[in-house]
Enzyme design. Sequence first.
Site, short mmCIF file in Angstrom:
data_model
loop_
_atom_site.label_atom_id
_atom_site.label_comp_id
_atom_site.label_asym_id
_atom_site.label_seq_id
_atom_site.Cartn_x
_atom_site.Cartn_y
_atom_site.Cartn_z
N ASP A 31 0.81 -1.21 0.00
CA ASP A 31 0.00 0.00 0.00
C ASP A 31 0.85 1.27 0.00
OD1 ASP A 31 -2.02 -1.76 0.14
OD2 ASP A 31 -2.84 -1.09 2.07
N ALA A 32 1.95 1.23 0.76
CA ALA A 32 2.79 2.42 0.88
C ALA A 32 3.38 2.82 -0.47
CB ALA A 32 3.91 2.16 1.88
N TYR A 34 2.04 2.17 -3.38
CA TYR A 34 0.93 2.70 -4.15
C TYR A 34 0.66 4.16 -3.76
CZ TYR A 34 -3.91 3.30 -5.76
OH TYR A 34 -5.05 3.78 -6.36
N ASP A 35 0.65 4.40 -2.46
CA ASP A 35 0.40 5.77 -1.98
C ASP A 35 1.44 6.74 -2.52
OD1 ASP A 35 -1.72 4.80 -0.60
OD2 ASP A 35 -0.72 4.75 1.35
N LYS A 117 -28.16 -12.59 -10.12
CA LYS A 117 -28.93 -11.35 -10.16
C LYS A 117 -28.48 -10.51 -8.96
CE LYS A 117 -33.38 -9.36 -11.13
NZ LYS A 117 -33.31 -8.23 -10.20
N ARG A 138 -30.18 4.07 -14.27
CA ARG A 138 -31.14 3.58 -15.23
C ARG A 138 -32.31 4.56 -15.40
NH1 ARG A 138 -35.62 0.33 -14.63
NH2 ARG A 138 -36.23 -0.76 -16.54
N CYS A 448 -32.20 -13.93 33.58
CA CYS A 448 -33.04 -14.33 34.69
C CYS A 448 -32.17 -15.19 35.61
CB CYS A 448 -34.21 -15.16 34.16
SG CYS A 448 -34.97 -16.21 35.41
S1 IVH Z 1 -29.68 -7.97 -17.55
C1 IVH Z 1 -31.89 -6.78 -20.97
N1 IVH Z 1 -28.31 -9.20 -15.74
O1 IVH Z 1 -31.99 -6.54 -12.53
C2 IVH Z 1 -31.66 -7.23 -19.63
N2 IVH Z 1 -29.79 -7.51 -15.02
O2 IVH Z 1 -33.23 -6.03 -15.10
C3 IVH Z 1 -31.12 -6.16 -18.82
N3 IVH Z 1 -29.73 -7.10 -12.59
O3 IVH Z 1 -32.20 -3.32 -12.32
C4 IVH Z 1 -30.71 -6.56 -17.48
N4 IVH Z 1 -28.20 -8.61 -12.13
O4 IVH Z 1 -29.79 -3.93 -12.75
C5 IVH Z 1 -29.22 -8.26 -15.97
N5 IVH Z 1 -26.95 -10.39 -14.25
C6 IVH Z 1 -27.87 -9.44 -14.48
C7 IVH Z 1 -28.42 -8.66 -13.46
C8 IVH Z 1 -29.39 -7.70 -13.76
C9 IVH Z 1 -28.99 -7.68 -11.64
C10 IVH Z 1 -30.73 -6.04 -12.34
C11 IVH Z 1 -30.65 -4.88 -13.26
C12 IVH Z 1 -32.06 -4.33 -13.28
C13 IVH Z 1 -32.88 -5.48 -12.82
C14 IVH Z 1 -33.86 -5.88 -13.89
#
Ligand code: IVH
Length: 694
Positions: A31-32, A34-35, A117, A138, A448
């Site tokens: 780290d140092a 890098y700093d 997801k 978005r 208790c």
């Molecule tokens: S694809 C055309 N892949 O889920 C499809 N979305 O989409 C576009 N999300 O708020 C999205 N993980 O941010 C995709 N592996 C993933 C994802 C993902 C999370 C979220 C995305 C969006 C929501 C619905």
Amino acid sequence: MDVAKRIARLREEIEKHNHQYYVLDKPLIPDAEYDKLFRELQALEAQHPEVPTADSPTQRVGGKLLDAFTPVRHAVPMLSIRTETDISDGGAISFDARVRRELGEPDAIIEYACELKFDGLAVNLRYERGVLVQAATRGDGETGEDVTQNVRTIHCIPLHLHGCDAPVLEVRGEVYMSRRDFERYNEKQRALGLPTLVNPRNGAAGSIRQLDPALAARRPLSFFAYGLGDVQGWKLPATHSAVLDMLDRMGVPVSKERAVVQGAGGLVEFHRRIAAMRDSLPFDIDGVVYKVNSLALQAQLGFVTREPRWACAHKYPAEEQMTVVRGIDIQVGRTGKLTPVAKLEPVFVGGTTVSNATLHNEDETRRKDVRIGDTVIVRRAGDVIPEVVGVVLDPSTSLREVYPESNRRAQGERKRGEPFDLFRLLHGKCPVCGSAIVREEGEADWRCTGGLFCPAQRKQALLHFASRRAMDIEGLGDKLVEQLVDGGIVSTPADLYRLDLNTLANLERMGEKSALNLLAAIEHSKQPMLARFIYALGIRNVGEATAKDLARHFGQLKNLKDADEEQLQRIPDVGPVVAQSIVAFFGEKHNVDVIEDLLDEKRGGVTPKESAGEPVEELPLTGKTFVLTGTLGMSRDEAKARLEALGAKVAGSVSKKTDYVVAGTEAGSKLDKAQELNVTVLGEQDFMELLELK
Ligand code: IVH
């Protein structure tokens, strides 16, 4: 070297180390080091304002305060994704069936890219000629907000793409906060007395939409890419999985938990595999995402309104839900621990309906400032006990419609009224048995002191009493204890010794034979070693080893019962906490009554094998009594402890029973008495030799 070149070199080098550290988790330099590079770059940029800095790693610390975010129209709309409502395997199966139907290929085996997801906030990162020029949320899918400054503070997001000079390449993905970073951030905030984040998801979303980039920069955020937006002048591979591989090579973070699978079976398998590892992932996910892997097939499938036909989300049961607190109860646990529990409007979370959630202890309840009527977030992950994560104070999303009675306090109302006070709430008494409650210094929990007498503790105490290493009553399991206690047949361990065949044989799942076996086991337990008997009493902080020490030291139960804290602490390994627990235990009349009942010839008939029968481990000074006098080379306490560790007893005055008097300098009347009674006197030298310190 020309300054502009040096600046460029430094930036490149620093970004390389950022990638190594934040994406690959494999730092190349300390780290140092890098700093040092970082400070040199900062200094050069300050001296040469003519060199543009917009894409410099120095900008990651956060730029100027904003009044509002500028709207950004997305070149390619940011779509949402269809969620399969069936959270069982059916979700995957119906998605695959729909894809095949819509492709007009009912018998084809489709190849899918499977991903996690992520549970955070979607962003679009616009790179022009490989340089990050803009980041946007978005928004409604058409228009988002310009959050470039904040996104630049996310260290794992490259400011330059590696090996890509496309005129335009937009990377889409999710900004999130890892569980560890979330915990650490909250710990720091707590230490500073500042507000904490409710969960990682809110942490990520809130930070990105923070108008002060310096504040945003303090929040530890991360990013995973999952797709592309606008692309100009760059040839794309044929599949989605290859696109992600490409991004990975360009230095963009891509989760390694992804797979290319065939058909519905492959989807189901991925869904199950990730479900099994969900709790051990370093970040939160709320499901998995399936995408048709071929970009050509994706194009063929197209969209319905705002959702692509080629992708879907397959969720897991949500681990967090909002609900309303109806009351706060205090539960009495196995060892008497008093836990505040929120009584909730039932809510489906983590795969089950939850109506109780732990508030852990008094301090946590105060810190979260949970009040009856509050809207709270409840979390249940895996097999863990549901907990109240925090109070929802911000009324931005109109939940009053869903929970009309909810009383969502605004930030300003935070500390109204009296803070949660467990002692006052219970008037200082256990809600189940009425015994005194105590919160020892340095402890988080109230307890208790009722011990064996408290019905809430009784079942567990009985199970402990009967357990193999205690009284060893074989056949007395939890189902049976449940029946005995609930049926009012047994309430203390002494009652076990009054059970008869008729009563037992009439219990559920109890034949005459097992009843007889149990009676024999109970009878057999009547002559335990004293150490086992002490252990069986279930005194807090007294485990097997301590029980043995106590049995050896006191020889008889009566002596242990009468000992004060000071006497107890003379035993090596018995500190103030253990001593206090023991005194508190025998200070409760109920406990003494139960013991008397157990030991009564007619009622319990238990006769612990006291000192005579105790298989006392022979120590060099076992059975010898010492008296100390005068000033020794060590403190009186230490001398005492050392002697006792060797098995000796240390008495306060000289009598005929005294074996040795240890006389230090300026020994007084005790020495005279020893000489008078002809007791052996040890000088300091002899004493040190005896202790083998010389
Ligand atoms: S694809 C055309 N892949 O889920 C499809 N979305 O989409 C576009 N999300 O708020 C999205 N993980 O941010 C995709 N592996 C993933 C994802 C993902 C999370 C979220 C995305 C969006 C929501 C619905």
